[in-house]
Design a protein around this motif. Structure first.
Motif, PDB file in Angstrom:
ATOM      1  N   ALA A   1      11.443 -21.016 -48.540  1.00  8.52           N
ATOM      2  CA  ALA A   1      11.373 -21.567 -47.327  1.00  8.52           C
ATOM      3  C   ALA A   1      11.128 -20.255 -45.936  1.00  8.52           C
ATOM      4  O   ALA A   1      11.645 -19.370 -46.349  1.00  8.52           O
ATOM      5  N   THR A   2      10.294 -20.614 -44.708  1.00 13.34           N
ATOM      6  CA  THR A   2      10.082 -19.390 -43.973  1.00 13.34           C
ATOM      7  C   THR A   2      10.428 -19.948 -42.471  1.00 13.34           C
ATOM      8  O   THR A   2      10.250 -19.060 -41.915  1.00 13.34           O
ATOM      9  N   GLY A   3      10.359 -21.180 -42.212  1.00 15.66           N
ATOM     10  CA  GLY A   3      10.693 -21.813 -40.991  1.00 15.66           C
ATOM     11  C   GLY A   3      12.008 -21.562 -40.421  1.00 15.66           C
ATOM     12  O   GLY A   3      12.780 -21.077 -41.010  1.00 15.66           O
ATOM     13  N   ASP A   4      12.154 -22.213 -39.257  1.00 14.67           N
ATOM     14  CA  ASP A   4      13.420 -21.892 -38.424  1.00 14.67           C
ATOM     15  C   ASP A   4      14.329 -23.278 -38.767  1.00 14.67           C
ATOM     16  O   ASP A   4      15.479 -23.370 -38.533  1.00 14.67           O
ATOM     17  N   MET A   5      13.844 -24.272 -39.334  1.00 14.55           N
ATOM     18  CA  MET A   5      14.519 -25.461 -39.808  1.00 14.55           C
ATOM     19  C   MET A   5      15.833 -25.302 -40.859  1.00 14.55           C
ATOM     20  O   MET A   5      15.392 -24.562 -41.712  1.00 14.55           O
ATOM     21  N   ALA A   6      16.800 -25.648 -40.437  1.00 17.55           N
ATOM     22  CA  ALA A   6      18.301 -25.430 -41.388  1.00 17.55           C
ATOM     23  C   ALA A   6      17.860 -26.182 -42.641  1.00 17.55           C
ATOM     24  O   ALA A   6      17.515 -27.480 -42.456  1.00 17.55           O
ATOM     25  N   LEU A   7      18.330 -25.714 -43.575  1.00 24.22           N
ATOM     26  CA  LEU A   7      18.188 -26.576 -45.130  1.00 24.22           C
ATOM     27  C   LEU A   7      19.444 -26.679 -45.587  1.00 24.22           C
ATOM     28  O   LEU A   7      20.399 -25.722 -45.752  1.00 24.22           O
ATOM     29  N   PHE A   8      19.628 -27.876 -45.874  1.00 22.99           N
ATOM     30  CA  PHE A   8      20.962 -28.381 -46.638  1.00 22.99           C
ATOM     31  C   PHE A   8      20.570 -29.133 -47.713  1.00 22.99           C
ATOM     32  O   PHE A   8      19.548 -29.429 -47.961  1.00 22.99           O
ATOM     33  N   VAL A   9      21.555 -29.118 -48.964  1.00 20.50           N
ATOM     34  CA  VAL A   9      21.343 -30.158 -49.991  1.00 20.50           C
ATOM     35  C   VAL A   9      22.489 -30.956 -50.223  1.00 20.50           C
ATOM     36  O   VAL A   9      23.651 -30.497 -50.340  1.00 20.50           O
ATOM     37  N   ARG A  10      22.136 -32.096 -50.474  1.00 22.16           N
ATOM     38  CA  ARG A  10      23.025 -33.210 -51.199  1.00 22.16           C
ATOM     39  C   ARG A  10      23.278 -32.880 -52.642  1.00 22.16           C
ATOM     40  O   ARG A  10      22.231 -33.542 -53.167  1.00 22.16           O
ATOM     41  N   ILE A  11      24.239 -32.632 -52.972  1.00 24.89           N
ATOM     42  CA  ILE A  11      24.377 -32.494 -54.571  1.00 24.89           C
ATOM     43  C   ILE A  11      24.768 -33.730 -55.049  1.00 24.89           C
ATOM     44  O   ILE A  11      25.168 -34.598 -54.375  1.00 24.89           O
ATOM     45  N   ASN A  12      25.177 -33.824 -56.376  1.00 24.12           N
ATOM     46  CA  ASN A  12      25.690 -34.687 -56.839  1.00 24.12           C
ATOM     47  C   ASN A  12      27.261 -34.714 -57.035  1.00 24.12           C
ATOM     48  O   ASN A  12      27.670 -33.708 -56.797  1.00 24.12           O
ATOM     49  N   PRO A  13      27.779 -35.877 -57.263  1.00 23.94           N
ATOM     50  CA  PRO A  13      29.255 -35.692 -57.188  1.00 23.94           C
ATOM     51  C   PRO A  13      29.911 -34.906 -58.178  1.00 23.94           C
ATOM     52  O   PRO A  13      29.390 -34.508 -59.054  1.00 23.94           O
ATOM     53  N   LEU A  14      31.375 -34.481 -57.627  1.00 24.20           N
ATOM     54  CA  LEU A  14      31.788 -33.556 -58.318  1.00 24.20           C
ATOM     55  C   LEU A  14      32.592 -34.058 -59.751  1.00 24.20           C
ATOM     56  O   LEU A  14      33.222 -33.044 -60.272  1.00 24.20           O
ATOM     57  N   ASP A  15      32.360 -35.278 -59.898  1.00 20.61           N
ATOM     58  CA  ASP A  15      32.951 -35.799 -61.165  1.00 20.61           C
ATOM     59  C   ASP A  15      32.270 -35.526 -62.558  1.00 20.61           C
ATOM     60  O   ASP A  15      32.497 -35.909 -63.411  1.00 20.61           O
ATOM     61  N   GLY A  16      31.281 -34.571 -62.395  1.00 22.31           N
ATOM     62  CA  GLY A  16      30.360 -34.329 -63.572  1.00 22.31           C
ATOM     63  C   GLY A  16      29.698 -32.795 -63.342  1.00 22.31           C
ATOM     64  O   GLY A  16      29.988 -32.153 -62.142  1.00 22.31           O
ATOM     65  N   TRP A  17      29.165 -32.540 -64.440  1.00 23.39           N
ATOM     66  CA  TRP A  17      28.724 -31.124 -64.621  1.00 23.39           C
ATOM     67  C   TRP A  17      27.378 -30.814 -63.602  1.00 23.39           C
ATOM     68  O   TRP A  17      27.147 -29.541 -63.221  1.00 23.39           O
ATOM     69  N   ALA A  18      26.959 -31.927 -63.275  1.00 23.16           N
ATOM     70  CA  ALA A  18      25.636 -31.641 -62.431  1.00 23.16           C
ATOM     71  C   ALA A  18      25.813 -30.994 -61.062  1.00 23.16           C
ATOM     72  O   ALA A  18      25.018 -30.132 -60.621  1.00 23.16           O
ATOM     73  N   ALA A  19      26.989 -31.488 -60.707  1.00 24.95           N
ATOM     74  CA  ALA A  19      27.344 -30.556 -59.226  1.00 24.95           C
ATOM     75  C   ALA A  19      27.267 -29.186 -59.388  1.00 24.95           C
ATOM     76  O   ALA A  19      26.965 -28.541 -58.550  1.00 24.95           O
ATOM     77  N   ALA A  20      28.007 -28.853 -60.486  1.00 25.35           N
ATOM     78  CA  ALA A  20      28.196 -27.376 -60.417  1.00 25.35           C
ATOM     79  C   ALA A  20      26.671 -26.653 -60.833  1.00 25.35           C
ATOM     80  O   ALA A  20      26.551 -25.658 -60.300  1.00 25.35           O
ATOM     81  N   GLU A  21      25.994 -27.472 -61.538  1.00 28.35           N
ATOM     82  CA  GLU A  21      24.656 -27.006 -62.044  1.00 28.35           C
ATOM     83  C   GLU A  21      23.887 -26.713 -60.848  1.00 28.35           C
ATOM     84  O   GLU A  21      23.062 -25.902 -60.435  1.00 28.35           O
ATOM     85  N   ASP A  22      23.982 -27.882 -59.813  1.00 25.40           N
ATOM     86  CA  ASP A  22      23.484 -27.774 -58.601  1.00 25.40           C
ATOM     87  C   ASP A  22      23.649 -26.895 -57.826  1.00 25.40           C
ATOM     88  O   ASP A  22      22.668 -25.978 -57.064  1.00 25.40           O
ATOM     89  N   LEU A  23      24.996 -26.512 -57.650  1.00 30.96           N
ATOM     90  CA  LEU A  23      25.333 -25.266 -56.787  1.00 30.96           C
ATOM     91  C   LEU A  23      24.802 -23.998 -57.247  1.00 30.96           C
ATOM     92  O   LEU A  23      24.407 -23.187 -56.534  1.00 30.96           O
ATOM     93  N   ARG A  24      24.988 -23.879 -58.426  1.00 28.26           N
ATOM     94  CA  ARG A  24      24.281 -22.432 -58.954  1.00 28.26           C
ATOM     95  C   ARG A  24      22.869 -22.361 -58.816  1.00 28.26           C
ATOM     96  O   ARG A  24      22.329 -21.136 -58.533  1.00 28.26           O
ATOM     97  N   ALA A  25      22.084 -23.354 -58.941  1.00 29.62           N
ATOM     98  CA  ALA A  25      20.762 -23.246 -58.778  1.00 29.62           C
ATOM     99  C   ALA A  25      20.135 -23.075 -57.306  1.00 29.62           C
ATOM    100  O   ALA A  25      19.299 -22.269 -57.160  1.00 29.62           O
ATOM    101  N   ILE A  26      20.825 -23.735 -56.448  1.00 30.33           N
ATOM    102  CA  ILE A  26      20.346 -23.833 -54.754  1.00 30.33           C
ATOM    103  C   ILE A  26      21.146 -22.784 -54.046  1.00 30.33           C
ATOM    104  O   ILE A  26      20.637 -22.560 -53.030  1.00 30.33           O
ATOM    105  N   THR A  27      22.041 -22.129 -54.524  1.00 26.31           N
ATOM    106  CA  THR A  27      22.558 -21.035 -53.581  1.00 26.31           C
ATOM    107  C   THR A  27      21.785 -20.018 -53.338  1.00 26.31           C
ATOM    108  O   THR A  27      21.054 -19.248 -54.276  1.00 26.31           O
TER     109      THR A  27
END
Length: 296
Positions: A60-86
């Motif tokens: 990303a190069t623009g001025d628009m702020a970027l957020f991500v809605r991750i998966n719920p914390l009750d599974g490993w997907a959320a942790a994998e999301d955070l590692r990938a998108i940080t």
């Protein structure tokens, strides 16, 4: 860090499978885009979408702020999301299905670990807990205070969504059935010291006037922005949550009048038909600061 978060008027959801739509979001004038890895992505597409979202953030190069809605914390997907998108370019993480402050604390710890792994300062990435259950809405104050990185928190009362199902109200365009709920959550969020409370959603794509009325109602309550689901809604939301040129000019005149009166040893004064004092001037200064204007 939370007190330094940028005010955001509009946060537009973009499916994690459609990262090319970020161009549309920015063209529409969205202050932020929320790339969705949860509801917008079927289970079989989670891994691919995660990689696409991570690439989009890194590139990303623009001025628009970027957020991500991750998966719920009750599974490993959320942790994998955070590692990938940080990434330094990531403004925040939207946390779904929050039950209590414990969920916020867990997400905060995971984000802190990810920030350290990527050489980012602790608290760089904001956390946006979604209050989607009766328990979470009732606990808005404690959830808001659970971690300094919590920001952009508020009541999101879209038609037919999780909140409607949890509370049992019958949604109406006028929003009377959620007015008390939105007001009470806003008070809790403000008391918790959370910056930039946001509301939402408006799901009727064609009813622009209904959207305008709902956005203006939320602004009148004290919210500072709204989540959105379509680019066509962004200009209306931005307008509703922005002071008009006339309002800004009046604030500048008010500040000048109050400061001139203070120099003469006066306190409250009559200004353009209203009684004003330092409290009103302080509010006016805050508005001008948020818009990047000087009171002079």
């Amino acid at each position: 860090m939370s007190s330094e978060r940028l005010p955001l008027r509009s946060l537009l959801f973009v499916p994690g499978t459609k990262t090319e739509w970020l161009v549309k979001a920015e063209s529409a004038g969205a202050d932020a885009a929320i790339l969705d890895l949860e509801d917008a992505v079927p289970p079989v597409g989670k891994v691919t979408a995660r990689a696409r979202v991570a690439d989009a953030i890194a590139g990303a190069t623009g001025d628009m702020a970027l957020f991500v809605r991750i998966n719920p914390l009750d599974g490993w997907a959320a942790a994998e999301d955070l590692r990938a998108i940080t990434h330094a370019r990531l403004a925040g993480v939207v946390l779904p299905k929050v039950a209590d402050p414990g969920d916020v604390l867990l997400a905060d710890r995971l984000l802190t670990w990810c920030e350290r792994e990527h050489g980012l300062p602790e608290g760089h990435i904001a956390l946006v807990p979604l209050l989607e259950s009766a328990a979470a809405l009732r606990g808005a104050y404690d959830i808001g205070r659970a971690a300094p990185r919590v920001a952009y928190l508020g009541a999101v009362t879209g038609k037919g969504g999780d909140v409607e199902r949890a509370i049992g109200y019958r949604w109406s365009p006028q929003g009377t059935e959620t007015l008390t709920l939105r007001s009470r959550v806003l008070l809790d969020v403000r008391a918790a010291g959370v910056p930039c409370p946001i509301a939402g959603l408006w799901t009727n794509l064609a009813d622009i006037e209904g959207l305008r009325a709902f956005a203006e109602q939320n602004r009148s309550l004290g919210y500072e922005g709204m989540m959105a689901i379509h680019p066509a809604h962004i200009p209306v939301i931005n307008e509703a949550f922005s002071p008009t040129p006339e309002e800004l000019a009046r604030y500048a005149r008010m500040i000048a009048a109050v400061e001139e009166a203070q120099a003469r040893g006066a306190g409250a004064i009559t200004f353009e038909g209203d009684m004003v004092d330092e409290a009103m001037a302080a509010r006016a200064r805050a508005v001008l600061r948020k818009t990047g204007m000087s009171s002079i």
